[in-house]
Design a protein around this motif. Structure first.
Motif, PDB file in Angstrom:
ATOM      1  N   ASP A 144       0.841  -1.207   0.000  1.00  0.00           N
ATOM      2  CA  ASP A 144       0.000   0.000   0.000  1.00  0.00           C
ATOM      3  C   ASP A 144       0.871   1.250   0.000  1.00  0.00           C
ATOM      4  OD1 ASP A 144      -1.982   1.937   0.311  1.00  0.00           O
ATOM      5  OD2 ASP A 144      -1.934   1.731   2.499  1.00  0.00           O
ATOM      6  N   PRO A 145       0.871   2.035  -1.077  1.00  0.00           N
ATOM      7  CA  PRO A 145       1.731   3.214  -1.154  1.00  0.00           C
ATOM      8  C   PRO A 145       1.082   4.517  -0.714  1.00  0.00           C
ATOM      9  CG  PRO A 145       0.777   2.819  -3.290  1.00  0.00           C
ATOM     10  CD  PRO A 145       0.218   1.758  -2.376  1.00  0.00           C
ATOM     11  N   ALA A 146      -0.232   4.514  -0.449  1.00  0.00           N
ATOM     12  CA  ALA A 146      -0.930   5.801  -0.394  1.00  0.00           C
ATOM     13  C   ALA A 146      -1.607   6.155   0.927  1.00  0.00           C
ATOM     14  CB  ALA A 146      -1.992   5.851  -1.510  1.00  0.00           C
ATOM     15  N   SER A 147      -1.829   5.205   1.784  1.00  0.00           N
ATOM     16  CA  SER A 147      -2.678   5.471   2.960  1.00  0.00           C
ATOM     17  C   SER A 147      -2.169   6.618   3.824  1.00  0.00           C
ATOM     18  CB  SER A 147      -2.814   4.210   3.817  1.00  0.00           C
ATOM     19  OG  SER A 147      -3.570   3.237   3.137  1.00  0.00           O
ATOM     20  N   LYS A 148      -0.853   6.733   3.937  1.00  0.00           N
ATOM     21  CA  LYS A 148      -0.298   7.749   4.830  1.00  0.00           C
ATOM     22  C   LYS A 148       0.209   8.989   4.105  1.00  0.00           C
ATOM     23  CE  LYS A 148       0.854   4.581   8.572  1.00  0.00           C
ATOM     24  NZ  LYS A 148       1.894   4.131   9.519  1.00  0.00           N
ATOM     25  N   LEU A 149      -0.067   9.087   2.809  1.00  0.00           N
ATOM     26  CA  LEU A 149       0.332  10.290   2.087  1.00  0.00           C
ATOM     27  C   LEU A 149      -0.593  11.444   2.446  1.00  0.00           C
ATOM     28  CD1 LEU A 149       1.067   8.964  -1.532  1.00  0.00           C
ATOM     29  CD2 LEU A 149       2.735   9.636   0.208  1.00  0.00           C
ATOM     30  N   ASN A 150      -0.009  12.592   2.753  1.00  0.00           N
ATOM     31  CA  ASN A 150      -0.841  13.774   2.987  1.00  0.00           C
ATOM     32  C   ASN A 150      -0.737  14.712   1.782  1.00  0.00           C
ATOM     33  OD1 ASN A 150       1.642  15.066   3.218  1.00  0.00           O
ATOM     34  ND2 ASN A 150       1.540  15.263   5.453  1.00  0.00           N
ATOM     35  N   ASP A 151      -1.394  15.858   1.877  1.00  0.00           N
ATOM     36  CA  ASP A 151      -1.436  16.785   0.741  1.00  0.00           C
ATOM     37  C   ASP A 151      -0.046  17.286   0.355  1.00  0.00           C
ATOM     38  OD1 ASP A 151      -4.151  16.493   0.608  1.00  0.00           O
ATOM     39  OD2 ASP A 151      -4.618  18.318   1.742  1.00  0.00           O
ATOM     40  N   GLU A 152       0.785  17.558   1.359  1.00  0.00           N
ATOM     41  CA  GLU A 152       2.115  18.075   1.044  1.00  0.00           C
ATOM     42  C   GLU A 152       2.965  17.020   0.344  1.00  0.00           C
ATOM     43  OE1 GLU A 152       6.055  20.171   3.080  1.00  0.00           O
ATOM     44  OE2 GLU A 152       4.413  19.453   4.360  1.00  0.00           O
ATOM     45  N   ALA A 153       2.882  15.781   0.803  1.00  0.00           N
ATOM     46  CA  ALA A 153       3.658  14.713   0.174  1.00  0.00           C
ATOM     47  C   ALA A 153       3.237  14.528  -1.282  1.00  0.00           C
ATOM     48  CB  ALA A 153       3.486  13.414   0.949  1.00  0.00           C
TER      49      ALA A 153
END
Length: 222
Positions: A144-153
């Motif tokens: 899973d590459p996306a669950s912890k991505l925020n807007d800034e990332a």
């Protein structure tokens, strides 16, 4: 009447020769008959095996031009087989090297770094914010590459040339090559959406593989 004798000799020789040729053909004989047959057919029966296609760095089918880097990126398969990143015929990440992590596996030119989704997103931001102009970034997802991505990332990846980062979601497969300061969108990006209707594995889409030649960017600070 004087020609009868010579004619008989010629006839006998012809019959013996014809019999020998037929016997050679039927029983394998020596190579003399084969040579005669090749002469009349104009071609030989021997087949030349086709040469194997030559492989270049990272398994590419053609060499990269000057000032370009050969690469091949493979995303992880479900949560079982880790991703693989090859750069200039050197394996940077792979399950065999035991240096992959679930989430985003990121490699920079001359720098290797692995970021796991189990880590806080602040670690990712600290890694991406100080990149120098011209730095090449290679990314392969695992699990899973996306669950912890925020807007800034997501914005930082967008600045590196990604167009799929805005829509990257839970358990999507993603491979990407970008650069700090890129003027246009990167041509090296693939995303496979996690969908129950199309997933190859239960709960995960199929693995992605991408290769090519990326221009070697020179840092403006050098």
């Amino acid at each position: 009447m004087r020609l009868a004798g010579p004619l008989r000799v010629v006839a006998v020789v012809f019959l013996v020769g014809l019999t020998w040729l037929l016997a050679s053909n039927l029983f394998g004989g020596d190579s003399s008959f084969v040579k005669v047959r090749h002469f009349f057919h104009g071609t030989q029966d021997q087949t030349t095996p086709e040469p194997k296609p030559r492989k270049y760095k990272c398994g590419l089918s053609a060499p990269c031009p000057a000032k370009h880097l050969a690469f091949r990126i493979t995303s992880g398969a479900a949560n079982v087989i880790g991703p693989k990143i090859c750069l200039e015929d050197k394996i940077l990440f792979s399950s065999v090297k035991n240096n992959v992590g679930r989430g985003l596996n990121i490699a920079l030119v001359n720098v290797i770094h692995d970021l796991s989704c189990r880590s806080d997103v602040s670690d990712l931001l600290k890694f991406l914010r100080p990149l120098h102009e011209g730095t090449l970034v290679f990314v392969a997802s695992f699990d899973d590459p996306a669950s912890k991505l925020n807007d800034e990332a997501r914005r930082l990846f967008e600045e590196l040339g990604s167009t799929a980062i805005k829509e990257l979601a839970f358990r999507d497969s993603w491979v990407f090559v970008g650069a700090k300061g890129i003027e246009n969108k990167s041509p090296f990006e693939q995303r496979m959406k996690n969908s129950k209707n199309t997933n190859k594995y239960e709960g995960w889409p199929e693995s992605l593989e991408m290769d090519g030649c990326v221009p070697l960017r020179v840092s403006q600070d050098s």
